[in-house]
Design a protein around this motif. Structure first.
Motif, PDB file in Angstrom:
ATOM      1  N   GLU B  10       0.833  -1.211   0.000  1.00  0.00           N
ATOM      2  CA  GLU B  10       0.000   0.000   0.000  1.00  0.00           C
ATOM      3  C   GLU B  10       0.863   1.255   0.000  1.00  0.00           C
ATOM      4  N   ARG B  11       1.877   1.244   0.843  1.00  0.00           N
ATOM      5  CA  ARG B  11       2.728   2.439   0.901  1.00  0.00           C
ATOM      6  C   ARG B  11       3.533   2.625  -0.377  1.00  0.00           C
ATOM      7  N   LEU B  12       3.964   1.534  -0.993  1.00  0.00           N
ATOM      8  CA  LEU B  12       4.697   1.647  -2.257  1.00  0.00           C
ATOM      9  C   LEU B  12       3.866   2.406  -3.286  1.00  0.00           C
ATOM     10  N   SER B  13       2.589   2.071  -3.346  1.00  0.00           N
ATOM     11  CA  SER B  13       1.692   2.753  -4.271  1.00  0.00           C
ATOM     12  C   SER B  13       1.659   4.256  -3.983  1.00  0.00           C
ATOM     13  N   GLN B  14       1.675   4.592  -2.716  1.00  0.00           N
ATOM     14  CA  GLN B  14       1.625   6.007  -2.349  1.00  0.00           C
ATOM     15  C   GLN B  14       2.952   6.719  -2.590  1.00  0.00           C
ATOM     16  N   TYR B  15       4.042   6.041  -2.264  1.00  0.00           N
ATOM     17  CA  TYR B  15       5.363   6.615  -2.557  1.00  0.00           C
ATOM     18  C   TYR B  15       5.456   6.932  -4.042  1.00  0.00           C
ATOM     19  N   ARG B  16       5.096   5.945  -4.817  1.00  0.00           N
ATOM     20  CA  ARG B  16       5.254   6.047  -6.248  1.00  0.00           C
ATOM     21  C   ARG B  16       4.483   7.236  -6.811  1.00  0.00           C
ATOM     22  N   ARG B  17       3.240   7.351  -6.415  1.00  0.00           N
ATOM     23  CA  ARG B  17       2.450   8.467  -6.933  1.00  0.00           C
ATOM     24  C   ARG B  17       3.021   9.801  -6.489  1.00  0.00           C
ATOM     25  N   MET B  18       3.457   9.849  -5.238  1.00  0.00           N
ATOM     26  CA  MET B  18       4.036  11.087  -4.725  1.00  0.00           C
ATOM     27  C   MET B  18       5.314  11.438  -5.469  1.00  0.00           C
ATOM     28  N   SER B  32      15.024   9.947   2.806  1.00  0.00           N
ATOM     29  CA  SER B  32      13.890   9.223   3.411  1.00  0.00           C
ATOM     30  C   SER B  32      13.015  10.159   4.240  1.00  0.00           C
ATOM     31  N   HIS B  33      13.621  11.101   4.925  1.00  0.00           N
ATOM     32  CA  HIS B  33      12.787  11.982   5.754  1.00  0.00           C
ATOM     33  C   HIS B  33      11.949  12.946   4.917  1.00  0.00           C
ATOM     34  N   GLU B  34      12.435  13.257   3.710  1.00  0.00           N
ATOM     35  CA  GLU B  34      11.633  14.121   2.840  1.00  0.00           C
ATOM     36  C   GLU B  34      10.400  13.371   2.313  1.00  0.00           C
ATOM     37  N   LEU B  35      10.653  12.162   1.845  1.00  0.00           N
ATOM     38  CA  LEU B  35       9.537  11.362   1.339  1.00  0.00           C
ATOM     39  C   LEU B  35       8.534  11.081   2.460  1.00  0.00           C
ATOM     40  N   ALA B  37       7.913  12.914   5.080  1.00  0.00           N
ATOM     41  CA  ALA B  37       7.161  14.122   5.420  1.00  0.00           C
ATOM     42  C   ALA B  37       6.009  14.359   4.442  1.00  0.00           C
ATOM     43  N   LEU B  38       6.257  14.080   3.166  1.00  0.00           N
ATOM     44  CA  LEU B  38       5.220  14.295   2.153  1.00  0.00           C
ATOM     45  C   LEU B  38       3.970  13.464   2.428  1.00  0.00           C
ATOM     46  N   LEU B  39       4.166  12.292   3.038  1.00  0.00           N
ATOM     47  CA  LEU B  39       3.030  11.383   3.247  1.00  0.00           C
ATOM     48  C   LEU B  39       2.654  11.226   4.719  1.00  0.00           C
ATOM     49  N   HIS B  40       3.303  11.970   5.565  1.00  0.00           N
ATOM     50  CA  HIS B  40       3.094  11.829   7.010  1.00  0.00           C
ATOM     51  C   HIS B  40       3.412  10.425   7.527  1.00  0.00           C
ATOM     52  N   PHE B  41       4.472   9.851   6.976  1.00  0.00           N
ATOM     53  CA  PHE B  41       5.001   8.601   7.528  1.00  0.00           C
ATOM     54  C   PHE B  41       6.255   8.927   8.318  1.00  0.00           C
ATOM     55  N   THR B  42       6.931   7.895   8.851  1.00  0.00           N
ATOM     56  CA  THR B  42       8.217   8.147   9.506  1.00  0.00           C
ATOM     57  C   THR B  42       9.353   7.756   8.564  1.00  0.00           C
ATOM     58  N   PRO B  43      10.508   8.394   8.711  1.00  0.00           N
ATOM     59  CA  PRO B  43      11.660   8.079   7.851  1.00  0.00           C
ATOM     60  C   PRO B  43      12.093   6.617   7.975  1.00  0.00           C
ATOM     61  N   LYS B  61      23.244  11.813  -0.910  1.00  0.00           N
ATOM     62  CA  LYS B  61      22.199  12.387  -1.757  1.00  0.00           C
ATOM     63  C   LYS B  61      20.806  11.794  -1.528  1.00  0.00           C
ATOM     64  N   GLY B  62      20.759  10.699  -0.825  1.00  0.00           N
ATOM     65  CA  GLY B  62      19.472  10.047  -0.635  1.00  0.00           C
ATOM     66  C   GLY B  62      19.212   9.040  -1.748  1.00  0.00           C
ATOM     67  N   TYR B  63      17.945   8.896  -2.143  1.00  0.00           N
ATOM     68  CA  TYR B  63      17.557   7.896  -3.136  1.00  0.00           C
ATOM     69  C   TYR B  63      17.313   8.539  -4.496  1.00  0.00           C
ATOM     70  N   ASP B  64      17.674   7.828  -5.526  1.00  0.00           N
ATOM     71  CA  ASP B  64      17.453   8.287  -6.901  1.00  0.00           C
ATOM     72  C   ASP B  64      15.972   8.117  -7.257  1.00  0.00           C
ATOM     73  N   ILE B  65      15.306   9.241  -7.467  1.00  0.00           N
ATOM     74  CA  ILE B  65      13.849   9.215  -7.641  1.00  0.00           C
ATOM     75  C   ILE B  65      13.423   8.375  -8.849  1.00  0.00           C
ATOM     76  N   LYS B  66      14.122   8.588  -9.979  1.00  0.00           N
ATOM     77  CA  LYS B  66      13.769   7.881 -11.202  1.00  0.00           C
ATOM     78  C   LYS B  66      13.858   6.368 -11.005  1.00  0.00           C
ATOM     79  N   ASN B  67      14.920   5.982 -10.326  1.00  0.00           N
ATOM     80  CA  ASN B  67      15.152   4.575 -10.048  1.00  0.00           C
ATOM     81  C   ASN B  67      14.040   3.999  -9.154  1.00  0.00           C
TER      82      ASN B  67
END
Lengths: 206, 206
Positions: B10-18, B32-35, B37-43, B61-67
């Motif tokens: 479920e969260r993957l679906s939300q991460y992806r759309r965000m 991780s903390h930015e993502l 915050a966008l969804l009100h989850f924890t890092p 740099k964190g995670y590569d968004i495209k990837n």
DNA sequence: TAGATTGTTAATCGATTAACAATC
DNA sequence: TAGATTGTTAATCGATTAACAATC
């Protein structure tokens, strides 16, 4: 009573609706395994849920259906019901309106809101549609404690803020906007796309 | 890969759309903390979910968004997508159709069904509406693996049976009918009234 | 190096289920 | 009484969170 677990509350809602459907016939009592079978739950789970809300049955006859319905109703919606507002009267909003007006519950949608002039001051399932500018005013006048948000995602946050400012204590959010209001407001979000993508993932594994 | 936990999917679906919403701008990486915050989850939760799908990021740099988007897409809908059928083109059905056709996903509604003659052979969001009698035929021809049920509750069981017989492996059921198909089919049920009653219960406690 | 972040294990929390005594 | 059922505790399962080593 102390707070019930979320999952138990969900099942109470389902028990209740199922019982309403099965009562009024000759059947006055029901066994835990019968109720379980109707919903594809287990009998233990049914008994545990009923235990948590302080219902008891007899080993001979099972549980008194009328009594269950009454008790569950009081727990879920409170004795006198609660008033609900629906914001956003698009396809989804109309679907929800029809859906809820059919059913047996103390919850009642008493006002609808939209910003489309074509919809304002028309009736929809017995409820008047107001302009969203009147939200705060109508909510207070009608003593509304619950809001259902069906507007486009971009408007959701603003609508939610107005709801909370007008004293709403529970929000059902059908948009993909992710809201957050700490402990003052109970927030339930439903995201269709996530549901469907979950089905997609698990269906591949069958 | 082994089966992921339901909540993670479920969260993957939300991460992806965000992420889809936030990519294409100058931003190529996300922490991780930015993502979160966008969804009100924890890092931590974000990092754990990403760990489970075998994604890794860099401390700088964190995670590569495209990837992330690519990998999540493959996990959720499979590389080439899946075809979906919508049965019941009432208010709710139409709402779902619009909703899904807007979004970025490999899932696609490729056929709609109804029994109302006024709706048949009309287009709806780019999809033709067939008579429900043709269900089995069309499903096989179009290689449909997922069904969304939006018919009146009384018809749900029969529709679901046809879906399963036509090879569907996942069902999203919006009716109050309680279905059950053992392990062959993944079943996700959504019950609006239960959601609303849950809000009613917990909103009283605030 | 110091500070921020990732990745992962172990502990905790919540929900379900197994087991079984008590009762009709 | 024997058999079926209720009511409840303890065990298990699954998901989240706390803690922290490793890394840039």
């Amino acid at each position: 009573m102390n707070l019930l677990p979320e999952k138990t509350v969900e099942r109470l809602s389902q028990y209740r609706r199922m019982l309403l459907k099965h009562y009024c016939k000759e059947k006055q009592f029901i066994f835990s395994h019968e109720l379980a079978a109707l919903l594809h739950f287990t009998p233990v789970q049914v008994r545990r849920d009923l235990m948590l809300i302080g219902c008891s049955g007899s080993q001979r006859k099972g549980y008194d259906i009328k009594n269950l319905i009454k008790l569950m109703g009081e727990i879920i919606d409170s004795k006198y019901g609660q008033n609900v507002a629906l914001i956003g009267v698009g396809n989804l909003g109309r679907a929800i309106m029809r859906y809820l007006n059919k059913k047996n519950s103390n919850l009642k949608i008493v006002a609808a809101f939209d910003i489309n002039p074509d919809k304002i001051n028309k009736e929809l399932g017995g409820v008047n549609c107001h302009h969203s500018d009147e939200l705060s005013e109508v909510l207070k006048k009608e003593n509304i404690t619950i809001g259902i948000i069906c507007v486009p995602a971009e408007q959701a946050l603003q609508v939610a803020d107005s709801l909370v400012k007008s004293g709403v204590k529970g929000i059902l959010n059908f948009t993909t906007a992710t809201l957050n209001f700490g402990d003052d407001v109970f927030l339930e979000e439903y995201d269709m796309i996530t549901s469907l993508e979950k089905v997609a993932y698990f269906s591949k594994k069958r």
